[in-house]
Motif scaffolding. Structure first.
Motif: not given
Length: 394
Positions: A25-38
């Motif tokens: 879950c921590v990894r998914v939250v990080w990756n989703d937020a990073l994709a949104f930032c990009k």
């Protein structure tokens, strides 16, 4: 000052499943937020990312995020916000040192971590309770000096589990035995001190050869296969053995040096440039010179010591530490030097360590050593013997 205390623990099968769900879950939250930032034209802050996390928990695709504690998920977003701020500050020149890269996506095969603040954990009766994980019994190798402010659960690539506590420690105000010391770092002999002591580097060649052999085997195996995963874990365990051996050696050496001396002087080495040497790059990378410098600096602050680093361009290996006569550059194979000015024969690294101490304490190489009876000559006459002796010559 703040410090980290790390302990290993052995979770049960049920706890391993809960921790695997938490790390995912921590990894998914990080990756989703990073994709949104990009994808965004303007970088969103932590408040907007936190609101998006709350909305995503209500959807069918991400409703399983509510099964774990929300504290590590929020901490993951905070770290992403800090990572982007460090990236932009480094690009604008507000942070000194090497350039900080842009945040990257997290992988399942890398080491996993999740941080709990005070709202998500508690320590009682030598047991640690983690929200929605349960009670964990770590191996208490030492007592915590104070109440921890946060704890990070870590799973490394070799499937080992650790608890890392952030605690507040008081500086140790003990009196040092010696006034100052200069340390010259090397490969075979890791550290040569100005007082004559030497610290030999551990031998990593046995595990290093096994790693290189397994890496060739890993390159031939099919991706995402069980055999490849077993080989990857074996390589990770060998890397951990080397890392643990190096860390134990560096901690013991740095603690001894900082305990016994009031002023610690090191040389600013250009490690990134030195590893470009094809013959020495692998050996230099295994030594951990930068890690040793960081440990000495941190422990100097803890023990109220004075830590100094001299300029990398100081000619510590080209100047006699007794009379300041400069003989110039010499090859690495030359380990013993005979000074023509004062007639002193000395070992290369010991001479460099004494020069490092003198420069760190304020002495200059263009001045004669106080109390020296000999006179410094600019050049040697043609009738004088060679000033360089190679002890390896047979």
């Amino acid at each position: 000052m703040k410090a980290r205390y790390q302990y290993r623990f052995y979770p049960t099968d049920q706890q391993q499943q809960s921790l695997a769900r938490l790390f995912g879950c921590v990894r998914v939250v990080w990756n989703d937020a990073l994709a949104f930032c990009k994808q965004s034209e303007k970088l969103p802050g932590y408040n907007k990312l936190s609101a998006m996390l709350t909305q995503s928990k209500k959807t069918d695709e991400r409703k399983w995020l509510s099964e774990v504690s929300s504290v590590p998920l929020q901490q993951s977003l905070r770290y992403l916000d800090v990572a982007y701020k460090n990236f932009f500050n480094s690009r604008n020149g507000k942070i000194l040192g090497g350039k900080v890269g842009v945040p990257r996506f997290k992988k399942k095969t890398n080491s996993q971590s999740a941080e709990f603040t005070k709202a998500g954990f508690s320590v009682k009766d030598r047991e640690v309770y983690l929200a929605k994980i349960g009670t964990i019994k770590p191996v208490w190798s030492r007592e915590l000096p104070s109440e921890p402010s946060s704890v990070t659960v870590i799973k490394d690539c070799a499937n080992r589990y650790f608890l890392s506590f952030v605690v507040e420690v008081e500086p140790n105000l003990t009196v040092a035995k010696n006034q100052s010391i200069g340390v010259d770092l090397g490969v075979k002999t890791f550290a040569v001190m100005s007082n004559g002591e030497k610290a030999l580097s551990p031998n990593y060649s046995k595990h290093d050869r096994k790693i290189r052999k397994l890496q060739r085997k890993l390159a031939r195996q099919q991706k995402d296969s069980k055999r490849r995963n077993r080989t990857r874990v074996r390589i990770a365990k060998l890397h951990n053995r080397i890392s643990d051996t190096r860390k134990d050696f560096l901690h013991k050496l740095s603690t001894k040096i900082v305990n016994d001396n009031q002023v610690i002087v090191l040389e600013d080495l250009n490690v990134s440039g030195m590893v470009r040497n094809r013959r020495l790059s692998r050996v230099i990378s295994l030594q951990g010179w930068r890690e040793f410098r960081s440990l000495c600096e941190a422990k100097s602050e803890k023990f109220n010591r004075d830590f100094r680093v001299i300029d990398r361009w100081q000619p510590t290996s080209q100047v006699c530490s007794y009379c300041s006569f400069r003989w110039g550059k010499i090859d690495l194979c030359v380990r013993s030097i005979l000074c023509l000015s004062c007639g002193t024969e000395q070992e290369r690294d010991e001479n460099a360590s004494r020069n490092i101490e003198m420069v760190g304490m304020g002495h200059r190489h263009d001045l004669k050593r106080t109390g020296s009876d000999c006179k410094t000559t600019p050049v040697a006459s043609c009738c004088e013997p060679s000033r360089i002796i190679d002890v390896l010559r047979r």
